[in-house]
Motif scaffolding. Sequence first.
Motif, short mmCIF file in Angstrom:
data_model
loop_
_atom_site.label_atom_id
_atom_site.label_comp_id
_atom_site.label_asym_id
_atom_site.label_seq_id
_atom_site.Cartn_x
_atom_site.Cartn_y
_atom_site.Cartn_z
N UNK A 159 0.87 -1.17 0.00
CA UNK A 159 0.00 0.00 0.00
C UNK A 159 0.90 1.21 0.00
N UNK A 160 0.87 1.96 -1.07
CA UNK A 160 1.77 3.12 -1.18
C UNK A 160 1.49 4.10 -0.07
N UNK A 161 2.54 4.64 0.51
CA UNK A 161 2.40 5.68 1.53
C UNK A 161 2.09 5.15 2.92
N UNK A 162 1.97 3.82 3.09
CA UNK A 162 1.63 3.23 4.38
C UNK A 162 2.84 2.55 5.01
N UNK A 163 2.78 2.34 6.35
CA UNK A 163 3.79 1.49 7.00
C UNK A 163 3.32 0.06 6.80
N UNK A 164 4.15 -0.73 6.18
CA UNK A 164 3.74 -2.12 5.90
C UNK A 164 4.53 -3.05 6.81
N UNK A 165 3.83 -3.89 7.55
CA UNK A 165 4.51 -4.85 8.43
C UNK A 165 4.78 -6.12 7.63
N UNK A 166 6.06 -6.47 7.50
CA UNK A 166 6.40 -7.67 6.74
C UNK A 166 6.09 -8.92 7.57
N UNK A 167 5.67 -9.97 6.87
CA UNK A 167 5.40 -11.24 7.57
C UNK A 167 6.68 -12.03 7.78
N UNK A 168 7.58 -11.96 6.81
CA UNK A 168 8.88 -12.62 6.95
C UNK A 168 9.94 -11.73 6.33
N UNK A 169 11.17 -11.94 6.71
CA UNK A 169 12.27 -11.26 6.02
C UNK A 169 13.41 -12.24 5.88
N UNK A 170 14.17 -12.08 4.80
CA UNK A 170 15.36 -12.91 4.65
C UNK A 170 16.43 -12.13 3.87
N UNK A 171 17.66 -12.53 4.10
CA UNK A 171 18.79 -11.87 3.44
C UNK A 171 19.58 -12.93 2.68
N UNK A 172 19.78 -12.68 1.40
CA UNK A 172 20.55 -13.63 0.57
C UNK A 172 21.71 -12.90 -0.09
N UNK A 173 22.80 -13.63 -0.35
CA UNK A 173 23.85 -13.02 -1.17
C UNK A 173 23.32 -12.97 -2.60
N UNK A 174 23.45 -11.82 -3.27
CA UNK A 174 22.78 -11.71 -4.57
C UNK A 174 23.65 -11.12 -5.67
N UNK A 175 22.96 -10.89 -6.78
CA UNK A 175 23.62 -10.53 -8.03
C UNK A 175 23.49 -11.76 -8.91
N UNK A 176 23.28 -11.53 -10.22
CA UNK A 176 22.91 -12.66 -11.08
C UNK A 176 23.97 -13.76 -11.15
N UNK A 177 25.25 -13.37 -11.28
CA UNK A 177 26.29 -14.40 -11.36
C UNK A 177 26.45 -15.14 -10.03
N UNK A 178 26.30 -14.41 -8.93
CA UNK A 178 26.36 -15.03 -7.60
C UNK A 178 25.28 -16.10 -7.50
N UNK A 179 24.08 -15.76 -7.99
CA UNK A 179 22.99 -16.74 -7.94
C UNK A 179 23.27 -17.95 -8.83
N UNK A 180 23.88 -17.69 -9.98
CA UNK A 180 24.23 -18.83 -10.85
C UNK A 180 25.19 -19.75 -10.09
N UNK A 181 26.19 -19.15 -9.43
CA UNK A 181 27.13 -19.98 -8.65
C UNK A 181 26.39 -20.75 -7.55
N UNK A 182 25.47 -20.09 -6.87
CA UNK A 182 24.73 -20.77 -5.79
C UNK A 182 23.93 -21.94 -6.35
N UNK A 183 23.35 -21.75 -7.55
CA UNK A 183 22.56 -22.83 -8.14
C UNK A 183 23.45 -23.95 -8.66
N UNK A 184 24.61 -23.58 -9.23
CA UNK A 184 25.54 -24.61 -9.72
C UNK A 184 26.03 -25.44 -8.52
N UNK A 185 26.36 -24.75 -7.42
CA UNK A 185 26.82 -25.47 -6.23
C UNK A 185 25.70 -26.35 -5.67
N UNK A 186 24.46 -25.83 -5.70
CA UNK A 186 23.32 -26.62 -5.20
C UNK A 186 23.12 -27.87 -6.06
#
Length: 315
Positions: free
Chosen positions: A21-48
């Motif tokens: 909702x634009x202009x509102x305080x939105x309470x998130x239900x979950x949060x997560x932090x991942x290492x990112x960037x497209x090549x980083x994700x490719x490496x994560x998927x290749x390793x997986x």
Amino acid sequence: MILTVTPNPSLDRTYEVHALERGEVIRAETERTDPGGKGVNVSRAVAAAGRRTVAVLPLGGAAGALVAELLDAQGIEVAPVAIAGTTRSNIALAEVDGVLTKINAPGPELLPAEQELLLDTVRAQSPGAGWIACCGSLPRGLAPSWYADLVVRAHAAGVRIALDTSGRALLEALRARPDVVKPNAAELAEAVGRPLATVGDAVKAAEELRGMGARAVLASLGADGQLLVDGAGTWFGSARVDDVRSNVGAGDSSLAGFLVAGGSGPEALASAVAHGAAAVRLPGSVMPTPADLDPAAVTVTDDIPMDRELTEPVS
Ligand SMILES: O=P(O)(O)OC[C@@]1(O)O[C@H](CO)[C@@H](O)[C@@H]1O
């Protein structure tokens, strides 16, 4: 070994929210932090997928240190390039109805010495690589021809190169004849300067990219599937997904799936589709392991549904 290069990596923060909702305080239900960037994700998927990978990326500041720590915890081999600036943080807001809003920061500017070091690091890591996957936007400081130069250097070293970028960086790199490029529908439309309304429009645009220099085009068309157009033919792959959770990194997972399956032909396309479909079922940019894949749900055909309208046409 699959080497990845991510010139503008990120710390990806994903918040699952009921609805924006634009202009509102939105309470998130979950949060997560991942290492990112497209090549980083490719490496994560290749390793997986259980394959060896090394990720080359510039890292700086507290966010850069956290990216390094998170990658280390996932067992990803990193060849970092220390920079004076701070690695960017990108935000994804995932609503329960599957709509995802993403805010990508510009990232730090790479100083001339850091640009040199990045190239030297790629060169030092290239021996033994079967593929180099160069992915994502270019940070300030790197010329639009940077990926084109990298393609030339990789080919001189006898290594195949997969490229996932957009805009001028993509157009300039095409002339250097990358082995595969992986645009999404919007990037494909931008590259040819035309809207895409049907699968047939996407096929013609991919053929045009081949005419501009790409040896193969792996185009992801969101929920509609993926196309592979190369010198041997054209294939269309799809898999139905009803429980979409986050599409962040799904294209990167697809590219990883394509490369670990050999990087050419219909079997590699099937692997790309299976990896992409599995990634969208997982939160944030979590990359699928073989247990998450459902290859039986994937269909690949050379009988292309040219008139099929795209669910998300690009205007
Ligand atoms: O700004 P770019 O470099 O185009 O894309 C960066 C990014 O959106 O791509 C990945 C998903 O593909 C995320 O991990 C990351 O935040």
